[in-house]
Scaffold this motif. Structure first.
Motif, PDB file in Angstrom:
ATOM      1  N   LYS A 131       3.779 -12.884  10.942  1.00  0.00           N
ATOM      2  CA  LYS A 131       4.669 -12.137  10.043  1.00  0.00           C
ATOM      3  C   LYS A 131       3.857 -11.264   9.091  1.00  0.00           C
ATOM      4  CE  LYS A 131       8.200 -12.904   6.497  1.00  0.00           C
ATOM      5  NZ  LYS A 131       7.523 -12.361   5.348  1.00  0.00           N
ATOM      6  N   VAL A 132       2.779 -11.798   8.537  1.00  0.00           N
ATOM      7  CA  VAL A 132       1.928 -11.036   7.620  1.00  0.00           C
ATOM      8  C   VAL A 132       1.280  -9.861   8.351  1.00  0.00           C
ATOM      9  CG1 VAL A 132      -0.173 -11.127   6.223  1.00  0.00           C
ATOM     10  CG2 VAL A 132       1.512 -12.962   6.050  1.00  0.00           C
ATOM     11  N   PHE A 133       0.754 -10.091   9.547  1.00  0.00           N
ATOM     12  CA  PHE A 133       0.116  -9.015  10.313  1.00  0.00           C
ATOM     13  C   PHE A 133       1.131  -7.949  10.727  1.00  0.00           C
ATOM     14  CE2 PHE A 133      -3.472 -11.827  10.507  1.00  0.00           C
ATOM     15  CZ  PHE A 133      -4.559 -10.966  10.605  1.00  0.00           C
ATOM     16  N   ALA A 134       2.364  -8.369  11.060  1.00  0.00           N
ATOM     17  CA  ALA A 134       3.403  -7.402  11.417  1.00  0.00           C
ATOM     18  C   ALA A 134       3.766  -6.534  10.215  1.00  0.00           C
ATOM     19  CB  ALA A 134       4.640  -8.126  11.947  1.00  0.00           C
ATOM     20  N   GLY A 135       3.847  -7.151   9.025  1.00  0.00           N
ATOM     21  CA  GLY A 135       4.128  -6.387   7.809  1.00  0.00           C
ATOM     22  C   GLY A 135       3.039  -5.381   7.507  1.00  0.00           C
ATOM     23  N   ALA A 136       1.789  -5.777   7.696  1.00  0.00           N
ATOM     24  CA  ALA A 136       0.665  -4.858   7.466  1.00  0.00           C
ATOM     25  C   ALA A 136       0.690  -3.715   8.473  1.00  0.00           C
ATOM     26  CB  ALA A 136      -0.652  -5.617   7.542  1.00  0.00           C
ATOM     27  N   ALA A 137       1.074  -4.020   9.715  1.00  0.00           N
ATOM     28  CA  ALA A 137       1.123  -2.985  10.753  1.00  0.00           C
ATOM     29  C   ALA A 137       2.190  -1.935  10.457  1.00  0.00           C
ATOM     30  CB  ALA A 137       1.367  -3.624  12.114  1.00  0.00           C
ATOM     31  N   LYS A 138       3.281  -2.346   9.796  1.00  0.00           N
ATOM     32  CA  LYS A 138       4.371  -1.409   9.492  1.00  0.00           C
ATOM     33  C   LYS A 138       3.937  -0.281   8.557  1.00  0.00           C
ATOM     34  CE  LYS A 138       8.428  -4.330  10.099  1.00  0.00           C
ATOM     35  NZ  LYS A 138       9.600  -4.937   9.430  1.00  0.00           N
TER      36      LYS A 138
END
Length: 190
Positions: A70-77
Motif C-alpha cells: 500500500k505504501v509503495f503504491a501510494g508513492a508510485a501514484k
C-alpha cells in the motif's frame, strides 16, 4: 664565535625539519585515500549482503506485506509529480504526524484520495530571548488548518516500515496562490 653560530643554527635546522616533515604529511594529497563510487555489481552484492541481515529480512517482509505494498503504491501514484517537481493539490487532514514519529515538523495530507505524511524536517529556529524574537522557518505553516487546500512540490518521496504512509519531503507549499514555505537551498552543496 664558531661554537655559538653552530649552537644557534642547529636548533633552527631541527625545528624547521620537524615543521617541514609535519607539513608534508598533512598537505600531501597523494597519500589521502579517496573512496570510489561502487560499481553496479558491487552495489548489488552489498544489497544482497544487507538483505541477509535481520534488518534486511524485516524490511523485505514488510515490503511484501499488504501494508508495504500500500505504501509503495501510494508513492508510485505521485512519482511523476516528484520527478517533474510539479504542483500537487493536497488537503490537510491532520496538523500532527502519527504518534511516535521522528520526522520533525510535518502534517498529514490527502492527495487524490491517498494519505501521505508531509514532512519538513527538524525545526531550525533562531531564538533570541532578550528581544523576544522567535524567527521560525515554519511560522506560516503553523497557521494552516485542517481541510485547507494547498499546493505542494517536492523532490523526494520515501517510505519506512515504521510508517503506514509514504513520506513526502516538503520543499514548497502554496496557499491561495501565496507561497507560504520554500525550502532554502543547501549551503555548500549542489
Amino acid at each position: 664565535m664558531k661554537k655559538m653560530t653552530y649552537a644557534l643554527i642547529l636548533p633552527l635546522v631541527v625545528v624547521s625539519g620537524l615543521v617541514f616533515a609535519n607539513h608534508e604529511t598533512i598537505n600531501d594529497p597523494s597519500k589521502k585515500s579517496t573512496s570510489k563510487p561502487l560499481s553496479a555489481s558491487e552495489r548489488k552484492t552489498a544489497r544482497k549482503k544487507w538483505e541477509a541481515t535481520p534488518d534486511g529480512i524485516k524490511y523485505m517482509e514488510w515490503k511484501a506485506s499488504p501494508e508495504g505494498k500500500k505504501v509503495f503504491a501510494g508513492a508510485a501514484k505521485i512519482r511523476k509529480h516528484i520527478r517533474d517537481y510539479s504542483d500537487m493539490e493536497a488537503i490537510i487532514t491532520s496538523l500532527s504526524l502519527p504518534p511516535g514519529s521522528r520526522l520533525g515538523f510535518g502534517m498529514m495530507v490527502k492527495i487524490n484520495d491517498e494519505d501521505y505524511i508531509l514532512s519538513f524536517g527538524l525545526e531550525n529556529s533562531d531564538k533570541n530571548y532578550l528581544n523576544f524574537n522567535f524567527n521560525n522557518e515554519f511560522e506560516e505553516l503553523r497557521n494552516l488548518k485542517v481541510n485547507d487546500k494547498i499546493i505542494i512540490r517536492s523532490h523526494n518521496v520515501s517510505h519506512s516500515p515504521k510508517y503506514a504512509y509514504p513520506i513526502i519531503s516538503g520543499d514548497y507549499v502554496e496557499l491561495d496562490s501565496k507561497i507560504i514555505y520554500k525550502r532554502a537551498p543547501r549551503k555548500g552543496g549542489c
